[in-house]
Design an enzyme around this catalytic site. Structure first.
Site, PDB file in Angstrom:
ATOM      1  N   ASN A  11      33.080 -25.793 -37.933  1.00  0.00           N
ATOM      2  CA  ASN A  11      34.556 -26.196 -36.306  1.00  0.00           C
ATOM      3  C   ASN A  11      33.431 -26.224 -35.332  1.00  0.00           C
ATOM      4  O   ASN A  11      33.069 -25.371 -34.703  1.00  0.00           O
ATOM      5  CB  ASN A  11      34.909 -25.196 -36.803  1.00  0.00           C
ATOM      6  N   TRP A  12      33.499 -27.582 -34.743  1.00  0.00           N
ATOM      7  CA  TRP A  12      32.271 -28.008 -33.452  1.00  0.00           C
ATOM      8  C   TRP A  12      32.799 -27.366 -32.543  1.00  0.00           C
ATOM      9  O   TRP A  12      32.175 -26.872 -31.285  1.00  0.00           O
ATOM     10  CB  TRP A  12      32.797 -29.014 -33.456  1.00  0.00           C
ATOM     11  N   LYS A  13      34.252 -26.422 -32.423  1.00  0.00           N
ATOM     12  CA  LYS A  13      34.832 -26.217 -30.784  1.00  0.00           C
ATOM     13  C   LYS A  13      34.564 -27.734 -30.249  1.00  0.00           C
ATOM     14  O   LYS A  13      35.090 -28.808 -30.057  1.00  0.00           O
ATOM     15  CB  LYS A  13      33.986 -25.011 -30.780  1.00  0.00           C
ATOM     16  N   HIS A  97      43.344 -20.715 -35.466  1.00  0.00           N
ATOM     17  CA  HIS A  97      41.988 -19.714 -35.014  1.00  0.00           C
ATOM     18  C   HIS A  97      42.246 -19.325 -34.082  1.00  0.00           C
ATOM     19  O   HIS A  97      42.977 -18.958 -33.519  1.00  0.00           O
ATOM     20  CB  HIS A  97      40.830 -21.054 -34.914  1.00  0.00           C
ATOM     21  N   GLU A  99      41.042 -18.237 -31.654  1.00  0.00           N
ATOM     22  CA  GLU A  99      40.267 -18.939 -30.235  1.00  0.00           C
ATOM     23  C   GLU A  99      41.937 -19.246 -29.617  1.00  0.00           C
ATOM     24  O   GLU A  99      42.465 -19.486 -28.361  1.00  0.00           O
ATOM     25  CB  GLU A  99      39.417 -19.734 -29.758  1.00  0.00           C
ATOM     26  N   GLU A 169      39.055 -14.842 -40.925  1.00  0.00           N
ATOM     27  CA  GLU A 169      38.064 -14.964 -40.407  1.00  0.00           C
ATOM     28  C   GLU A 169      37.720 -14.049 -39.224  1.00  0.00           C
ATOM     29  O   GLU A 169      39.146 -13.432 -38.787  1.00  0.00           O
ATOM     30  CB  GLU A 169      38.159 -16.000 -39.411  1.00  0.00           C
ATOM     31  N   GLY A 175      31.316 -16.249 -33.908  1.00  0.00           N
ATOM     32  CA  GLY A 175      30.798 -16.356 -33.028  1.00  0.00           C
ATOM     33  C   GLY A 175      29.594 -14.660 -32.056  1.00  0.00           C
ATOM     34  O   GLY A 175      29.486 -14.828 -30.632  1.00  0.00           O
ATOM     35  N   SER A 214      30.087 -16.381 -38.235  1.00  0.00           N
ATOM     36  CA  SER A 214      28.576 -16.580 -38.160  1.00  0.00           C
ATOM     37  C   SER A 214      28.165 -16.138 -39.156  1.00  0.00           C
ATOM     38  O   SER A 214      27.280 -15.763 -39.606  1.00  0.00           O
ATOM     39  CB  SER A 214      28.919 -14.409 -36.856  1.00  0.00           C
ATOM     40  N   GLY A 235      31.426 -21.917 -37.495  1.00  0.00           N
ATOM     41  CA  GLY A 235      31.470 -22.461 -36.302  1.00  0.00           C
ATOM     42  C   GLY A 235      29.839 -23.216 -35.883  1.00  0.00           C
ATOM     43  O   GLY A 235      29.631 -24.299 -35.724  1.00  0.00           O
ATOM     44  N   GLY A 236      29.424 -22.452 -35.174  1.00  0.00           N
ATOM     45  CA  GLY A 236      27.920 -22.364 -34.377  1.00  0.00           C
ATOM     46  C   GLY A 236      27.148 -22.868 -34.862  1.00  0.00           C
ATOM     47  O   GLY A 236      26.240 -23.691 -34.131  1.00  0.00           O
TER      48      GLY A 236
HETATM   49  C1  PEP Z   1      34.856 -20.144 -36.428  1.00  0.00           C
HETATM   50  O1  PEP Z   1      34.880 -20.765 -34.559  1.00  0.00           O
HETATM   51  O2  PEP Z   1      35.532 -20.667 -37.062  1.00  0.00           O
HETATM   52  C2  PEP Z   1      33.619 -19.716 -36.643  1.00  0.00           C
HETATM   53  C3  PEP Z   1      33.553 -18.391 -37.806  1.00  0.00           C
HETATM   54  O3  PEP Z   1      32.679 -19.648 -35.642  1.00  0.00           O
HETATM   55  P1  PEP Z   1      31.096 -18.602 -35.828  1.00  0.00           P
HETATM   56  O4  PEP Z   1      30.475 -19.210 -37.621  1.00  0.00           O
HETATM   57  O5  PEP Z   1      30.453 -19.507 -34.723  1.00  0.00           O
HETATM   58  O6  PEP Z   1      31.138 -17.294 -35.707  1.00  0.00           O
END
Ligand code: PEP
Length: 252
Positions: A11-13, A97, A99, A169, A175, A214, A235-236
């Protein structure tokens, strides 16, 4: 029961210029093509999807949207629909998600509508569920996750999970650099599968439940080694090709 193939989805956001995306998609395509066994998908921002589609066509890497409208088409300025995503070759759409839930007011009912809109367009929804830190500390993790699942079950029934992916999640792990321990994650994954199994054992046994929060190359293998963890939503770390590929390899 069909064997669950591990899925690693990035997930690039809201990240990535054209140049950065070209480098990232190219590196992921080459790395996955060099022998990753897990299924891999990337979910770039909408505007980069045509580029991802062009670059990844014919490769083993799939792509998807990070969100979609509940509507098919019409006067919904700024929205992108499921049929539009499908038209650009998307296989997946992330729905719910944290966010989107936190910043755009998407509640379980809206998320259930988006889940249905994705399936109606021929996309596989990746349904995100998870608790905040306050909810975990209050001992309501299972209640929160159950409420999100039940909204989708009420709207679409258990059979809808034959063509869906779930991502657990925990909001406190997204994040933040704080990962759920493999045992914490496994406990919630088992709870999710158990809730579906109470309605249909075969559907519950086949549905892929990803962990997100993470995940990095260094912690992926232990997480993916848990009985009910079938991959990750990343994500990141999905913005760094080498890190993302090391997570993909950990899933093999
Ligand atoms: C996400 O945005 O779905 C996520 C899991 O982010 P991260 O891996 O950065 O915690």
């Amino acid at each position: 029961m069909s064997k669950r193939r591990t899925l690693v989805a990035g997930n690039w956001k809201m990240n990535g210029s054209r140049a950065e995306s070209a480098a990232l998609v190219g590196a992921v395509k080459r790395g996955v093509g060099a022998g990753v066994k897990a299924e891999v998908a990337i979910c770039p921002p909408f505007i980069l999807i045509p580029f991802a589609a062009e670059t990844l066509a014919g490769s083993p890497v799939a792509w998807g949207g990070q969100n979609l409208s509940i509507h098919k088409s019409g006067a919904y300025t700024g929205e992108i629909s499921g049929p539009m995503l499908r038209d650009f070759g998307c296989s997946y759409a992330i729905v719910g998600h944290s966010e989107r839930r936190a910043y755009y007011g998407e509640d379980d009912q809206v998320v259930a509508q988006k889940f249905g809109a994705a399936q109606a367009a021929g996309l596989i929804p990746i349904l995100c569920v998870g608790e905040t830190l306050a909810e975990r500390e209050a001992g309501t993790t299972e209640a929160v996750v159950a409420r999100s699942l039940d909204a989708v079950l009420a709207a679409h029934g258990i059979a809808a999970f034959k063509h869906a992916v779930i991502a657990y999640e925990p909001v406190w792990a997204i994040g933040t650099g704080k990962t759920a321990t493999p045992q914490q994650a496994q406990a919630v994954h088992a709870f999710i599968r158990g809730r579906l199994a109470a309605l249909d054992q075969a559907v519950a046994g086949g549905v892929r439940i990803l962990y997100g929060g993470s995940v990095k190359g260094a912690n992926a293998k232990e997480l993916f080694g848990q009985a009910d963890i079938d991959g990750g939503l990343i994500g990141g770390a999905s913005l760094n090709a080498e890190e993302f590929l090391s997570i993909c390899r950990a899933a093999d």
